[in-house]
Design an enzyme around this catalytic site. Structure first.
Site, PDB file in Angstrom:
ATOM      1  N   GLY A 134      -2.047  -6.162  10.207  1.00 34.35           N
ATOM      2  CA  GLY A 134      -1.325  -4.939  10.515  1.00 34.35           C
ATOM      3  C   GLY A 134      -0.336  -4.601   9.411  1.00 34.35           C
ATOM      4  N   CYS A 135       0.124  -3.351   9.407  1.00 37.04           N
ATOM      5  CA  CYS A 135       0.996  -2.895   8.325  1.00 37.04           C
ATOM      6  C   CYS A 135       2.376  -3.550   8.383  1.00 37.04           C
ATOM      7  CB  CYS A 135       1.106  -1.377   8.348  1.00 37.04           C
ATOM      8  SG  CYS A 135       1.576  -0.670   9.941  1.00 37.04           S
ATOM      9  N   PHE A 136       3.058  -3.474   9.533  1.00 35.27           N
ATOM     10  CA  PHE A 136       4.340  -4.166   9.666  1.00 35.27           C
ATOM     11  C   PHE A 136       4.158  -5.659   9.426  1.00 35.27           C
ATOM     12  CE2 PHE A 136       6.584  -0.796  12.364  1.00 35.27           C
ATOM     13  CZ  PHE A 136       7.598  -0.593  11.446  1.00 35.27           C
TER      14      PHE A 136
END
Length: 325
Positions: A134-136
């Site tokens: 995921g990005c975070f």
């Protein structure tokens, strides 16, 4: 040339993936599958591609492609793979959260590897199935991997991070309309964001005795793309030793760089880079990390994983300049 297929081609992530693949010297886009856009030119949806391609969205799937990218909503990749089968030689890179956690990595004879190159490079090079982070989770893990690898996460970790509007996807909601986002700021999913599962899993992979809390406050920012994260935790090590530790950990990383300069988001937007800065304030170690949520946080990292899987130079097709001005 690798024949590449994309499932779910209308979102921001797919748009960036298409742009990267069109300019990658080793790939040819075989199809971009979409039921709602079948027959339409890609540039009708992704209007930055006007003049770049005449490819149309397809209603048919080629099961013999070399690489399949899944750009589907969370939970939909599992359903898609249950209904569709591909060649045993087809490598699959999933950009959803369906296979990221250890309890979900085995699916119908396929074992998905968590695709964070700075953590699992060797495993990525030898697998056919990738669960893209995921990005975070990418930005925050890169901030603390070196500490965990040395067993130095002995206290609670506190994270405040802000993401751009593209992090919410293309579907309109009450908090994605321009009139709501403009000149506005808010937090959401305080202390229970879904990416915490990935982050805790990685920390325990490197530091099995970690028993403290990771306190994560995600925020919505008034800008389009990028993630800017500040992480702090108690650390007794001198700053000079911590910097050496980070530089050593990332010495062979193609896209993660440690700097002593103050960071600002424009330095990484439109790149696959992660920049990290370290400071000590008394007993507290402050780690600033930032990425482009659509590239290093999604499509760029997916291409990076593909490059590793096929033995290409890791930065092939990813030598991108930041939108600095």
């Amino acid at each position: 040339m690798l024949e590449v297929g994309i499932i779910g081609g209308a979102g921001y992530t797919a748009g960036e993936l298409i742009r990267l693949l069109l300019n990658h010297p080793k790939t040819n886009i075989n199809f971009v599958f979409s039921t709602s856009n079948a027959g339409n030119k890609l540039y009708k949806v992704h209007q930055d591609l006007i003049g770049a391609t005449e490819i149309s969205f397809s209603s048919e799937i080629n099961a013999d492609v070399d690489v399949l990218f899944l750009c589907l909503g969370h939970g939909n990749s599992t359903a898609f793979l249950q209904k569709n089968s591909f060649s045993k030689n087809t490598k699959i890179i999933d950009l959803s959260n369906d296979f990221r956690l250890l309890d979900d990595k085995n699916f119908e004879g396929k074992e998905f590897v968590y695709g964070l190159p700075e953590l699992n490079k060797k495993a990525i090079q030898s697998t056919n199935y990738i669960a893209n982070p995921g990005c975070f989770a990418t930005a925050l893990q890169l901030a603390i991997l070196p500490l965990a690898s040395h067993g130095l996460l002995k206290n609670d970790v506190h994270i405040n991070a802000v993401t751009g509007a593209t992090g919410a996807g293309t579907s309109l909601t009450a908090t994605t309309h321009f009139t709501w986002r403009d000149n506005n700021f808010s937090h959401y999913k305080a202390f229970n964001h879904q990416h915490l599962g990935e982050i805790n899993q990685t920390v325990h992979q490197l530091q099995s005795d970690f028993k403290s809390e990771i306190n994560f406050m995600p925020n919505r920012g008034d800008f389009s793309r990028g993630i800017f994260a500040t992480t702090y935790t108690k650390c007794d090590e001198p700053l000079e030793e911590v910097i050496k530790m980070y530089e050593a950990y990332y010495k062979d990383a193609a896209f993660t760089f440690v700097t002593n300069q103050n960071l600002f988001l424009k330095q990484v937007v439109n790149t696959n880079n992660c920049f990290i800065q370290l400071e000590k304030h008394g007993e507290k170690l402050l780690i600033t990390s930032m990425i482009d949520n659509l590239l290093k946080g999604a499509s760029g990292q997916a291409i990076q994983n593909m490059n590793l899987m096929y033995g290409f130079q890791e930065d092939t097709g990813l030598k991108l300049k930041a939108n600095y001005f």
